[in-house]
Design a protein around this motif. Structure first.
Motif, PDB file in Angstrom:
ATOM      1  N   GLU A 176     -10.842  -1.671   7.595  1.00  0.00           N
ATOM      2  CA  GLU A 176      -9.847  -2.742   7.547  1.00  0.00           C
ATOM      3  C   GLU A 176      -8.610  -2.356   8.377  1.00  0.00           C
ATOM      4  O   GLU A 176      -8.066  -3.176   9.119  1.00  0.00           O
ATOM      5  CB  GLU A 176      -9.455  -3.016   6.093  1.00  0.00           C
ATOM      6  CG  GLU A 176      -8.527  -4.191   5.885  1.00  0.00           C
ATOM      7  CD  GLU A 176      -9.220  -5.538   5.995  1.00  0.00           C
ATOM      8  OE1 GLU A 176     -10.442  -5.536   6.228  1.00  0.00           O
ATOM      9  OE2 GLU A 176      -8.558  -6.570   5.863  1.00  0.00           O
ATOM     10  N   ILE A 191      -6.997  -3.997  11.824  1.00  0.00           N
ATOM     11  CA  ILE A 191      -5.593  -4.382  11.980  1.00  0.00           C
ATOM     12  C   ILE A 191      -5.006  -3.750  13.246  1.00  0.00           C
ATOM     13  O   ILE A 191      -4.229  -4.380  13.975  1.00  0.00           O
ATOM     14  CB  ILE A 191      -4.798  -3.967  10.726  1.00  0.00           C
ATOM     15  CG1 ILE A 191      -5.281  -4.787   9.509  1.00  0.00           C
ATOM     16  CG2 ILE A 191      -3.305  -4.161  10.930  1.00  0.00           C
ATOM     17  CD1 ILE A 191      -4.709  -4.336   8.206  1.00  0.00           C
ATOM     18  N   ILE A 202      -5.390  -7.824   4.417  1.00  0.00           N
ATOM     19  CA  ILE A 202      -4.105  -7.358   4.936  1.00  0.00           C
ATOM     20  C   ILE A 202      -3.769  -8.029   6.269  1.00  0.00           C
ATOM     21  O   ILE A 202      -2.610  -8.344   6.549  1.00  0.00           O
ATOM     22  CB  ILE A 202      -4.122  -5.824   5.094  1.00  0.00           C
ATOM     23  CG1 ILE A 202      -4.462  -5.162   3.736  1.00  0.00           C
ATOM     24  CG2 ILE A 202      -2.794  -5.311   5.608  1.00  0.00           C
ATOM     25  CD1 ILE A 202      -4.596  -3.670   3.811  1.00  0.00           C
ATOM     26  N   GLN A 203      -4.801  -8.270   7.117  1.00  0.00           N
ATOM     27  CA  GLN A 203      -4.541  -8.828   8.448  1.00  0.00           C
ATOM     28  C   GLN A 203      -3.808 -10.159   8.431  1.00  0.00           C
ATOM     29  O   GLN A 203      -2.888 -10.373   9.224  1.00  0.00           O
ATOM     30  CB  GLN A 203      -5.860  -8.952   9.219  1.00  0.00           C
ATOM     31  CG  GLN A 203      -5.728  -9.438  10.652  1.00  0.00           C
ATOM     32  CD  GLN A 203      -5.764 -10.953  10.753  1.00  0.00           C
ATOM     33  OE1 GLN A 203      -6.298 -11.607   9.852  1.00  0.00           O
ATOM     34  NE2 GLN A 203      -5.185 -11.500  11.810  1.00  0.00           N
ATOM     35  N   ILE A 236      -1.588 -11.143   6.406  1.00  0.00           N
ATOM     36  CA  ILE A 236      -0.178 -10.863   6.115  1.00  0.00           C
ATOM     37  C   ILE A 236       0.530 -10.403   7.382  1.00  0.00           C
ATOM     38  O   ILE A 236       1.650 -10.825   7.688  1.00  0.00           O
ATOM     39  CB  ILE A 236      -0.066  -9.794   5.002  1.00  0.00           C
ATOM     40  CG1 ILE A 236      -0.821 -10.251   3.738  1.00  0.00           C
ATOM     41  CG2 ILE A 236       1.386  -9.515   4.680  1.00  0.00           C
ATOM     42  CD1 ILE A 236      -0.850  -9.218   2.640  1.00  0.00           C
ATOM     43  N   LEU A 293       3.596  -1.373   8.892  1.00  0.00           N
ATOM     44  CA  LEU A 293       2.568  -1.483   7.851  1.00  0.00           C
ATOM     45  C   LEU A 293       2.449  -0.121   7.182  1.00  0.00           C
ATOM     46  O   LEU A 293       2.177   0.888   7.838  1.00  0.00           O
ATOM     47  CB  LEU A 293       1.220  -1.891   8.457  1.00  0.00           C
ATOM     48  CG  LEU A 293       0.012  -1.799   7.510  1.00  0.00           C
ATOM     49  CD1 LEU A 293       0.193  -2.724   6.307  1.00  0.00           C
ATOM     50  CD2 LEU A 293      -1.276  -2.113   8.247  1.00  0.00           C
ATOM     51  N   ILE A 326       0.626   1.949   4.019  1.00  0.00           N
ATOM     52  CA  ILE A 326      -0.434   2.005   3.002  1.00  0.00           C
ATOM     53  C   ILE A 326      -0.173   3.239   2.140  1.00  0.00           C
ATOM     54  O   ILE A 326      -0.124   4.361   2.658  1.00  0.00           O
ATOM     55  CB  ILE A 326      -1.823   2.082   3.642  1.00  0.00           C
ATOM     56  CG1 ILE A 326      -2.043   0.925   4.631  1.00  0.00           C
ATOM     57  CG2 ILE A 326      -2.908   2.056   2.575  1.00  0.00           C
ATOM     58  CD1 ILE A 326      -2.021  -0.429   3.999  1.00  0.00           C
ATOM     59  N   ALA A 383       0.118  -2.102  -0.154  1.00  0.00           N
ATOM     60  CA  ALA A 383       0.233  -2.360   1.281  1.00  0.00           C
ATOM     61  C   ALA A 383       1.531  -3.114   1.529  1.00  0.00           C
ATOM     62  O   ALA A 383       1.678  -4.250   1.086  1.00  0.00           O
ATOM     63  CB  ALA A 383      -0.968  -3.163   1.784  1.00  0.00           C
ATOM     64  N   ASP A 384       2.490  -2.467   2.204  1.00  0.00           N
ATOM     65  CA  ASP A 384       3.779  -3.084   2.523  1.00  0.00           C
ATOM     66  C   ASP A 384       3.783  -3.504   3.993  1.00  0.00           C
ATOM     67  O   ASP A 384       3.483  -2.683   4.870  1.00  0.00           O
ATOM     68  CB  ASP A 384       4.933  -2.104   2.267  1.00  0.00           C
ATOM     69  CG  ASP A 384       5.088  -1.786   0.790  1.00  0.00           C
ATOM     70  OD1 ASP A 384       5.282  -0.605   0.456  1.00  0.00           O
ATOM     71  OD2 ASP A 384       5.004  -2.729  -0.020  1.00  0.00           O
ATOM     72  N   VAL A 385       4.123  -4.764   4.256  1.00  0.00           N
ATOM     73  CA  VAL A 385       4.239  -5.282   5.621  1.00  0.00           C
ATOM     74  C   VAL A 385       5.677  -5.749   5.823  1.00  0.00           C
ATOM     75  O   VAL A 385       6.115  -6.717   5.196  1.00  0.00           O
ATOM     76  CB  VAL A 385       3.256  -6.442   5.878  1.00  0.00           C
ATOM     77  CG1 VAL A 385       3.434  -6.949   7.307  1.00  0.00           C
ATOM     78  CG2 VAL A 385       1.828  -5.985   5.659  1.00  0.00           C
ATOM     79  N   THR A 407       4.533  -7.367  -0.026  1.00  0.00           N
ATOM     80  CA  THR A 407       3.832  -6.254  -0.670  1.00  0.00           C
ATOM     81  C   THR A 407       2.570  -6.781  -1.336  1.00  0.00           C
ATOM     82  O   THR A 407       2.618  -7.733  -2.116  1.00  0.00           O
ATOM     83  CB  THR A 407       4.720  -5.569  -1.713  1.00  0.00           C
ATOM     84  OG1 THR A 407       5.905  -5.082  -1.064  1.00  0.00           O
ATOM     85  CG2 THR A 407       3.991  -4.407  -2.361  1.00  0.00           C
ATOM     86  N   LEU A 408       1.446  -6.146  -1.003  1.00  0.00           N
ATOM     87  CA  LEU A 408       0.160  -6.476  -1.608  1.00  0.00           C
ATOM     88  C   LEU A 408      -0.246  -5.326  -2.520  1.00  0.00           C
ATOM     89  O   LEU A 408      -0.331  -4.179  -2.085  1.00  0.00           O
ATOM     90  CB  LEU A 408      -0.901  -6.701  -0.523  1.00  0.00           C
ATOM     91  CG  LEU A 408      -2.339  -6.876  -1.017  1.00  0.00           C
ATOM     92  CD1 LEU A 408      -2.471  -8.155  -1.846  1.00  0.00           C
ATOM     93  CD2 LEU A 408      -3.317  -6.918   0.162  1.00  0.00           C
TER      94      LEU A 408
END
Length: 606
Positions: A451, A455, A492-493, A495, A517, A519, A529-531, A593-594
């Motif tokens: 993944e 990205i 994630i992509q 986002i 990004l 992780i 996962a912070d973007v 944030t995921l």
């Protein structure tokens, strides 16, 4: 809808035999003829281009041989014309003929040139007749007699100071005349205010040894002179088979009229150094078009055979199928008129024979038969639905992702071969991205390292699009072994894409955009996962609207649908305790944030 109605009306009013023939025409005959024609057209053009390219390569090889040969003769001329010893011989005064003969005999430059190079068949220096004073000129020095002064080459040499090439006749063994390429060079003798003429003749045997003739016919001539070198030696002395005066480029290739017949040929020329002459080279492949036409004929015959054979099978099956249907129809007609004396005349083990068996069972008891007919109708509908589903699956399976990958790779190699590495890189990244999406669309899980790699590919594509306006960093917690964990694919992509399209897209060119990004593993052992993007950010009211539509999609708009889909997928798969959180401030940027459970791939397999 109207077209479907016309289709149903047509088939409902036609007999089965005609329906099958119509289906054959529209589903087999027309597609085969159409596709065959398209394949034939492109194949014919491609094969013709390949043969033309081979002919061009042969012509270039011949041109290279003559370029090298003419340059060597020019070097010989430069050597001779600047030779001080030869200049001294031509300008000195001699006491008697014997002294001159000794001097000429001791001059061995011409002999050494002939001995050291096989490209020359002869080398002569023509000098004014009074220079020899009755002395024997030897093998390499020739007096300019009145007979020589009347020749065309001497008149041209005397009237122009430049060197030139001609195709001249030479007597060979048994006094057989043949054409040879000859280079005429004028050497000025200033002390005596005269000139000498250096004449060098190129060996045809040497040229043939350098040219790989193979299956090609080769014709070479100078200007409008007769052909001096050709594959068919008996043709030497005739005009060049192609019209070189109409050339608009240095090399022209394709079908040409050669001796009244069309042939695949390539015509090229060179202009030797320090001259105004053109040496024309014609390479002809007589068998190329014949071979191409033969392949086309074979293709047409194979297509016709396929069409005829399938037509024969359809015709035979149509007669057989129509006869069985007619037999069944007559039996049902008798039953409809209360004539139950029917004979089982339908052989086989398919739907028709089963229907005939059902018809016989109907005769024994009407009620039971009606029930069976009703069940048969239901069963037939189920089979029809299954058939429709199978056809739909078949059509779906025809979408071959390998065709897409191969097409992208073909385009990438085309761009790479033309030197456009940026386009080639972009296509490579796009193919890699699409391969990941297509391979993981129906999967429920993907490893975290794949993944992240997807990205990276996506961000590389976006960076090619935005350039310096997009800068990104991917930070991975060192305690995480990405290959051991998996998540739902393509989470994630979107986002990251949302951060670029809504956060960084509208930034000014002089304001670089940054995307980070990260992780990591949380303290309660969750995957986070912070973007973050340093885009325009959102006000408090705008942020509330986005948070609201994380749970409820915004009607009649595609804005925020991606985040809603991600949040919804996470809730459905992992539970409502996981999902998205968003923080943003106007002018500073946005952080999405995921949060997901940290699923270990190895532990699940155990």
């Amino acid at each position: 809808m109207k077209l479907s109605r016309i289709h149903l009306d047509f088939f409902s009013k036609q007999k089965v035999g005609r329906q099958l023939r119509t289906l054959y025409i529209f589903t087999i005959l027309l597609p085969v003829v159409l596709l065959g024609g398209i394949i034939y057209f492109f194949s014919y053009r491609q094969i013709t281009e390949n043969y033309t390219h081979l002919c061009e390569l042969q012509a270039r090889q011949v041109r290279s041989v003559f370029t090298t040969t003419t340059l060597y003769l020019q070097n010989v001329y430069d050597t001779v014309s600047t030779d001080d010893k030869l200049r001294a011989i031509l300008t000195s005064d001699y006491e008697d003929a014997d002294t001159l003969e000794d001097t000429l005999a001791q001059y061995r430059v011409f002999q050494e040139i002939l001995e050291n190079n096989a490209s020359l068949s002869s080398l002569r220096l023509y000098v004014e007749e009074d220079f020899f004073q009755g002395a024997d000129p030897g093998s390499y020095f020739v007096p300019i007699t009145e007979e020589i002064r009347e020749t065309a080459w001497y008149r041209q040499a005397a009237s122009t100071p430049s060197n030139f090439w001609k195709s001249e006749i030479r007597l060979g063994q048994y006094d057989i005349p043949y054409q040879e390429l000859t280079y005429y060079c004028r050497i000025y003798v200033p002390k005596k205010n005269s000139f000498a003429i250096l004449v060098m003749t190129v060996s045809n045997d040497h040229l043939r040894s350098l040219i790989n003739e193979n299956e090609y016919e080769i014709y070479v001539s100078v200007n409008s002179d007769p052909v001096f070198l050709c594959t068919d030696r008996s043709y030497a002395g005739n005009a060049l088979p192609a019209d070189a005066s109409k050339m608009v480029s240095k090399q022209e290739s394709g079908p040409m009229d050669i001796f009244g017949e069309e042939a695949l040929a390539s015509l090229t020329y060179i202009t030797p150094y320090a001259t105004y002459d053109n040496i024309y080279m014609l390479v002809v492949s007589n068998d190329a078009l014949t071979h191409i036409h033969r392949l086309g004929l074979v293709f047409i015959l194979v297509t016709l055979f396929a069409v005829a054979f399938s037509a024969l099978i359809i015709f035979m099956y149509t007669r057989y199928f129509s006869a069985r249907i007619q037999t069944l129809r007559l039996a049902m007609h008798k039953v409809a008129h209360n004539d139950y004396e029917i004979v089982n005349s339908i052989q086989g083990d398919d739907e028709l024979s089963a229907t005939f068996t059902d018809l016989k069972s109907m005769v024994s008891t009407l009620k039971e038969n009606e029930a069976k007919i009703y069940k048969a109708q239901i069963r037939e509908q189920v089979l029809y639905n299954q058939q429709q589903q199978m056809e739909l699956k078949l059509l779906t399976s025809q979408i071959n992702p390998h065709f897409l990958y191969n097409t992208l790779e073909t385009i990438r190699m085309k761009a790479f071969s033309e030197g456009n590495r940026e386009v080639a890189t972009a296509i490579k990244l796009l193919g890699k991205s699409m391969r990941y999406v297509l391979n993981n669309t129906k999967d429920t899980a993907a490893s975290l390292d794949k993944e992240i790699d997807y990205i990276r590919t996506y961000l590389a594509i976006q960076q090619m699009r935005f350039g310096d306006r997009l800068n990104y960093k991917i930070r991975i917690d060192e305690s995480l072994n990405l290959s051991q964990y998996r998540i739902l694919p393509l989470l994630i992509q979107p986002i990251v894409e949302n951060a670029i399209s809504h956060g960084l897209k509208d930034k000014a060119p002089d304001e670089p955009g940054h995307l980070i990004l990260k992780i990591s593993r949380s303290r309660d052992d969750h995957l986070v996962a912070d973007v973050f993007d340093n885009g325009a950010g959102m006000t408090g009211e705008e942020l509330q609207q986005v948070l609201l539509h994380l749970e409820i999609p915004q009607p009649k708009s595609d804005h925020g649908v991606g985040l809603y889909n991600i949040n919804n997928r996470v809730h459905l798969f992992y539970g409502r305790e996981y999902g998205l959180t968003i923080r943003s401030r106007r002018g500073l940027g946005t952080l999405v944030t995921l949060t997901l459970p940290l699923v270990n791939l190895t532990e699940e397999e155990v």
